[in-house]
Scaffold this motif. Structure first.
Motif, short mmCIF file in Angstrom:
data_model
loop_
_atom_site.label_atom_id
_atom_site.label_comp_id
_atom_site.label_asym_id
_atom_site.label_seq_id
_atom_site.Cartn_x
_atom_site.Cartn_y
_atom_site.Cartn_z
N TRP A 116 3.03 -0.17 -8.21
CA TRP A 116 1.73 -0.82 -8.12
C TRP A 116 1.40 -1.32 -6.72
O TRP A 116 0.35 -1.92 -6.50
CB TRP A 116 1.67 -1.97 -9.12
N GLY A 117 2.30 -1.07 -5.78
CA GLY A 117 2.04 -1.45 -4.40
C GLY A 117 1.10 -0.46 -3.73
O GLY A 117 0.73 0.57 -4.31
N PRO A 118 0.70 -0.74 -2.52
CA PRO A 118 -0.20 0.17 -1.80
C PRO A 118 0.48 1.49 -1.45
O PRO A 118 1.68 1.53 -1.19
CB PRO A 118 -0.57 -0.62 -0.54
N GLY A 119 -0.29 2.57 -1.44
CA GLY A 119 0.23 3.86 -1.05
C GLY A 119 1.21 4.44 -2.05
O GLY A 119 1.31 4.01 -3.20
N GLU A 120 1.95 5.44 -1.58
CA GLU A 120 2.94 6.10 -2.42
C GLU A 120 4.24 5.29 -2.45
O GLU A 120 4.56 4.58 -1.50
CB GLU A 120 3.23 7.51 -1.89
N SER A 149 -2.37 -2.74 -6.52
CA SER A 149 -3.27 -1.99 -5.64
C SER A 149 -3.89 -0.79 -6.35
O SER A 149 -4.77 -0.14 -5.80
CB SER A 149 -2.50 -1.50 -4.40
N LYS A 150 -3.42 -0.51 -7.55
CA LYS A 150 -3.86 0.67 -8.28
C LYS A 150 -4.42 0.29 -9.64
O LYS A 150 -4.07 -0.75 -10.20
CB LYS A 150 -2.68 1.64 -8.45
N SER A 198 -8.75 -10.25 -9.39
CA SER A 198 -7.64 -9.44 -9.91
C SER A 198 -7.21 -9.92 -11.30
O SER A 198 -6.73 -9.12 -12.10
CB SER A 198 -6.45 -9.47 -8.94
N GLU A 247 1.43 -11.02 -6.42
CA GLU A 247 0.59 -10.03 -5.75
C GLU A 247 -0.19 -9.21 -6.76
O GLU A 247 0.30 -8.87 -7.84
CB GLU A 247 1.48 -9.11 -4.91
#
Length: 477
Positions: free
Chosen positions: A53-57, A215-216, A391, A212
């Motif tokens: 669920w973090g940014p990017g891959e 991001s997705k 969020s 946090e």
């Protein structure tokens, strides 16, 4: 007592139902009960799954950082100055005469609340209170997950300690548990059983408070349950108890279905469980006049029917926020993230009506009858300082968009030992006979004498005692 109850039920049934309908009604009810019994036995275990669920891959070059890092809540001068500037610029509007809380947060009382927030509320003082318990963060599935971890303070030699994961909901936070924590971790000094002490972990749902935000898209209660299971493993707990209300109830139920071998017991103060279709209709129709025939108690009748008789209107009036958050969360999030006054009105209106529906008849919404203004505003501040309102409301969109009523857990029973604390002012009541269709191992069911949706915040002593009683039955202490 039971003979009298039986006779009363038969008398009421005969007065309202013709004898010619008794046999078909009974047959229909039997069929419905059989459907209830068979429902939920298709699936035994929910798949744990995996996520990022973090940014990017997801990085493949190295493993995830599993360190547990201390965290301290801070009160910066710039945050306070920005808050005061925005409060000073609040655009109030004229209240309706005698509208009270029937139109939402009373706009006349909002002036009083904002004045207190601006001139008397001390964020720095409240931050010291927040930091009286140890805070931590750890990275799980690409997210920095925040939690507090409180250990017992007074133990007898060799005394057993019970790990307990407590999960909040919306629009609450980990701060909901601050008044119950000393009762659970130091029960002997608070008039409770000193032999049942807990080591309590209270995480913030990702996207709430200091955890946090994903991001997705797609972060549901299933993902939250899996992350919290990983959190408990990371802290060294292979077996533990669970407690939850609101979203916390959904998340802990899912965790119980994913990893029943790790869950020693599940305690809930919010249960949404109704028989479906014909079973529900038969239960309601017959239960109003012959509760004994469908397994309802007199207390169930007192709690179900005042709500059910107003169900359509109540649902329309009290769930507008849910429809908005489940469809267009970023729209309302944009407004609330920009206006502290709007945020307070939006959140605290729920702390009025969800605590006691009758509070809507009061000019101040009854907010100070169960809570202090400092406690209420500290919960609001956790959303404001972190910018988490957007969020947090997205969590509704993620869960309801994905066919909430047809997820794999719906057809799966919960087999772990379960305790239910049924508070009378909760918006929905699930009597034992309904709850048993989902929870197949109910160890304790308590009709609580008072309290509403925010149980740990409103009635910490009652909830702590019920948790203790539940665990004592599971452990047979």
């Amino acid at each position: 007592m039971w003979r009298q109850l039986l006779e009363d039920g038969r008398s009421a049934f005969n007065d309202h139902w013709p004898h010619s309908l008794l046999i078909p009604a009974t047959v229909g009810l039997g069929g419905a009960l059989l459907c209830w019994k068979l429902n939920g036995r298709n699936i035994k275990t929910l798949e744990l799954g995996e996520g990022w669920w973090g940014p990017g891959e997801k990085p493949h070059t190295h493993g995830e950082d599993t360190r547990v890092r201390p965290f301290v809540v801070e009160a910066s001068e710039s945050d306070i100055e920005d808050l005061h500037r925005r409060l000073d610029g609040t655009r109030f509007f004229s209240p309706l005469e005698d509208s009270r809380f029937h139109y939402g947060f009373n706009s006349a009382h909002l002036r009083t609340l904002i004045s207190y927030w601006r001139n008397k509320y001390d964020w720095k003082k409240q931050v010291k209170i927040l930091n009286k318990y140890p805070h931590f963060k750890t990275t799980i599935e690409g997210l920095d997950v925040h939690f507090i971890h409180v250990k017992p303070t007074h133990l007898n030699p060799g005394q057993k300690v019970y790990p307990l994961l407590m999960v909040h909901g919306w629009p609450g936070s980990f701060y909901e548990f601050y008044h119950i924590l000393p009762l659970l971790t130091d029960p002997g000094n608070h008039g409770l059983n000193p032999n049942i002490a807990f080591e309590v972990i209270c995480p913030s749902i990702p996207g709430y408070g200091f955890s946090e935000a994903p991001s997705k898209t797609g972060f549901t209660a299933f993902a939250a349950a899996r992350i919290f299971y990983k959190l408990m493993l990371r802290l060294g707990f292979n077996e533990f108890y669970l407690q939850g209300g609101d979203w916390g109830s959904r998340i802990t139920c899912l965790l119980s279905q994913m990893k029943s071998e790790s869950v020693k017991g599940l305690h809930l103060n919010f249960v949404m469980q109704m028989p479906g279709g014909l079973g529900w209709m038969m239960s309601l129709l017959i239960g109003r006049y012959a509760p004994w025939l469908v397994g309802l108690t007199r207390e169930d009748v007192k709690r179900i029917y005042p709500f059910m008789e107003k169900n359509v209107f109540t649902t329309l009036r009290e769930t507008g926020y849910l429809h908005l958050q489940a469809t267009k969360p970023d729209t309302i999030g944009s407004a609330l993230n920009d206006s502290p006054a709007g945020l307070a009105a939006y959140i605290l209106e729920k702390f009025s009506t969800a605590t006691d529906m009758s509070f809507q008849d009061l000019e101040d919404g009854g907010l100070d009858r169960k809570f202090s203004l400092d406690d209420l505003l500290t919960n609001v501040m956790i959303y404001w300082i972190t910018g988490a309102i957007s969020s947090s409301v997205r969590f509704y969109k993620e869960n309801f968009t994905r066919n909430f009523n047809n997820t794999p857990d719906i057809k799966m029973a919960i087999s772990v030992p379960t305790g239910i604390a049924a508070f009378p002012c909760e918006m929905a009541h699930a009597p034992p006979v309904w709850a048993k269709q989902k929870f197949h191992n109910i160890v304790s069911y308590t009709y609580m004498p008072r309290g509403g949706h925010f149980a740990a915040f409103e009635e910490p002593e009652l909830l702590a005692q019920d948790i203790q009683n539940f665990v004592s039955k599971v452990e047979k202490i």
